[in-house]
Design an enzyme around this catalytic site. Structure first.
Site, short mmCIF file in Angstrom:
data_model
loop_
_atom_site.label_atom_id
_atom_site.label_comp_id
_atom_site.label_asym_id
_atom_site.label_seq_id
_atom_site.Cartn_x
_atom_site.Cartn_y
_atom_site.Cartn_z
CE1 TYR A 158 36.82 26.37 48.11
CE2 TYR A 158 34.63 24.98 47.96
CZ TYR A 158 35.36 26.02 48.03
OH TYR A 158 34.74 27.22 47.64
CD GLU B 53 39.24 28.89 50.64
OE1 GLU B 53 39.48 28.56 51.93
OE2 GLU B 53 38.34 29.42 50.34
CE LYS C 11 41.27 36.97 26.03
NZ LYS C 11 41.62 38.70 26.37
C1 LIG Z 1 40.72 39.14 27.52
C2 LIG Z 1 41.65 40.00 28.18
C3 LIG Z 1 41.46 40.28 29.55
C4 LIG Z 1 40.20 39.71 30.30
O1 LIG Z 1 40.06 38.52 30.33
P1 LIG Z 1 38.55 37.62 30.88
O2 LIG Z 1 39.34 36.38 30.72
O3 LIG Z 1 37.78 37.91 29.75
O4 LIG Z 1 38.24 38.42 32.19
C5 LIG Z 1 42.05 41.27 30.27
N1 LIG Z 1 43.07 41.90 29.56
C6 LIG Z 1 43.08 41.90 28.12
C7 LIG Z 1 44.29 42.77 27.45
C8 LIG Z 1 42.53 41.11 27.69
O5 LIG Z 1 42.56 40.87 26.41
#
Ligand SMILES: *Cc1c(COP(=O)(O)O)cnc(C)c1O
Length: 423
Positions: free
Chosen positions: A58, A60, A233
């Site tokens: 933890y 925080e 991504k």
């Molecule tokens: C994927 C994405 C998000 C959200 O991400 P999560 O990790 O799925 O909550 C926010 N904004 C954009 C433009 C995205 O492509």
């Protein structure tokens, strides 16, 4: 012994049922062609970092200012991640604690707006994200969301509309970026409008962070107040997020993430983000980012040559939005047929879609994952051919054709093993 027992012996012994599912997912990811533009394959190093005992701690607070003791190592892990983020993106400040992209964006609202304030973003069906003020999202319920879109004739962001809306509605926060935008985002144009209207400008680069890090998309840094991004991504890190800014917004963002919105950070994820950022700082990652774009452009050309209609006529980045209306196959039926053919995509609305969001006209594809496996432009004609044949088979209900494609896909995928997966 199955691959999963070999890879995860403790898990296989303790919970065979769950281990079998992990093994099945490993095979699925290995044998299929993954074209979902928000997905990727992390390296074995990122995977290992995210499965460490940092999980047990933890923390925080922030490095040097924690509410728990025993932070001798964790502080250094988080500081490494922060310093690497600052170096990779060229920013004064980075917060690596947001649990994911959606909570990161929520923290931005918490930092710069009050409930009921007007906020502005791209409409979801135009390619924006739920968290940019769309009605069903908390961000559209707790704030007054006004939304811009793309032009029907070009498929490009309508900056006349953005400027007009911003000056009329005077939003506290403007979001640019999205989830289905195949073209370069003009951060300078958004910056001018935000300054003119007095809004805080946020570049949500979740999809393109890896392209920015690798120099394959212009950086938002000189033009925006805040950068929000996921790390999983194109950046090819673990599932997580970061907020970045100039020094002037550092305190507000940090306070919003903790204690404003979250409790303890996920330290194992922070560690994996640090590893991914180290990878993103290497020359090979520049090559990767440029190869992602080259592959997407080659794939777009090959699809256009096969009579597909692409929103905006093509792509500048990693993503292609296909309008299947001329093929007379709805997006969802095409996506499910492609899945049976071993090609994983998602159905998606296209701008001005006459169909419903749960049964839209398009599919969205992208090249981050296949590029991570080493596929290059010379393979894109084959990929376009599979898509073409599978969409045609979806129209005629030809299951045999889909099965045949699935075998061809598995063959090529076997020749290009994915990072992080057992061979
Ligand atoms: C994927 C994405 C998000 C959200 O991400 P999560 O990790 O799925 O909550 C926010 N904004 C954009 C433009 C995205 O492509």
């Amino acid at each position: 012994m199955t691959a999963s027992q070999h890879q995860h012996p403790a898990l296989a012994a303790a919970d065979p049922e769950l281990a079998a599912l992990v093994g099945a997912e490993e095979r699925l990811q290995a044998e299929t062609l993954r074209l979902i533009p928000s997905e990727n394959y992390v390296s074995a190093a990122v995977l290992e970092a995210s499965g460490t005992v940092l999980q047990n701690k933890y923390s925080e607070g922030y490095p040097g200012r924690r509410y728990y003791e025993g932070q001798q190592n964790i502080d250094q892990v988080e500081t490494l991640a922060v310093e690497r983020a600052k170096a990779v993106f060229g920013v004064d400040h980075a917060n690596v604690q947001p649990y994911s992209g959606s909570p990161a964006n929520l923290a931005v609202y918490l930092a710069f707006a009050e409930p009921g304030d007007t906020v502005m973003g791209m409409a979801l069906p135009m390619g924006g994200h739920l968290t940019h003020g769309w009605g069903v999202s908390a961000t559209g319920k707790w704030f007054r969301g006004v939304q811009y879109g793309v032009r029907q004739d070009t498929g490009l962001i309508d900056f006349d509309q953005v400027r007009e809306l911003a000056l009329k509605e005077r939003p506290k926060v403007i979001f640019c970026g999205g989830t289905a935008l195949p073209r370069t985002i003009d951060f300078a144009a958004f910056g001018e409008i935000a300054r003119e209207s007095g809004a805080v400008l946020v570049a949500d680069v979740a999809h393109i962070a890896g392209l920015i890090a690798g120099g394959a998309h212009p950086s938002p840094v000189p033009h925006v107040d805040v950068i929000s991004t996921t790390t999983h991504k194109t950046l090819r890190g673990p599932r997580g997020a970061m907020l970045m800014s100039r020094e002037e917004h550092a305190k507000a963002l940090d306070k919003a993430v903790f204690p404003g919105l979250q409790g303890g950070p996920h330290n194992q994820t922070t560690a994996a983000i640090a590893v991914a950022l180290r990878e993103a700082s290497q020359p090979s990652f520049r090559d990767y980012a440029h190869a992602v774009v080259a592959n997407a452009k080659a794939l777009a050309e090959a699809l256009l040559a096969r009579g597909f209609d692409l929103v905006s006529g093509g792509t500048d980045n990693h993503l292609i939005l296909m309008d299947l209306t001329p093929k007379q196959v709805p997006g969802k039926i095409a996506a499910k047929a492609l899945d049976r053919a071993g090609i994983v995509v998602n159905y998606n609305t296209v701008p001005y879609d006459p169909r419903k969001p749960f049964d839209p006209s398009g599919i969205r594809i992208g090249t981050p994952s296949l590029t991570s496996r080493g596929l290059r432009t010379e393979h894109m004609a084959t990929v376009a051919d599979w898509i073409d044949r599978a969409v045609a088979a979806a129209g005629t209900g030809d299951e045999q054709a889909l099965t045949a494609i699935r075998a061809e896909v598995a063959d090529l995928m076997t020749a290009f093993p994915a990072p992080g997966l057992p061979v």
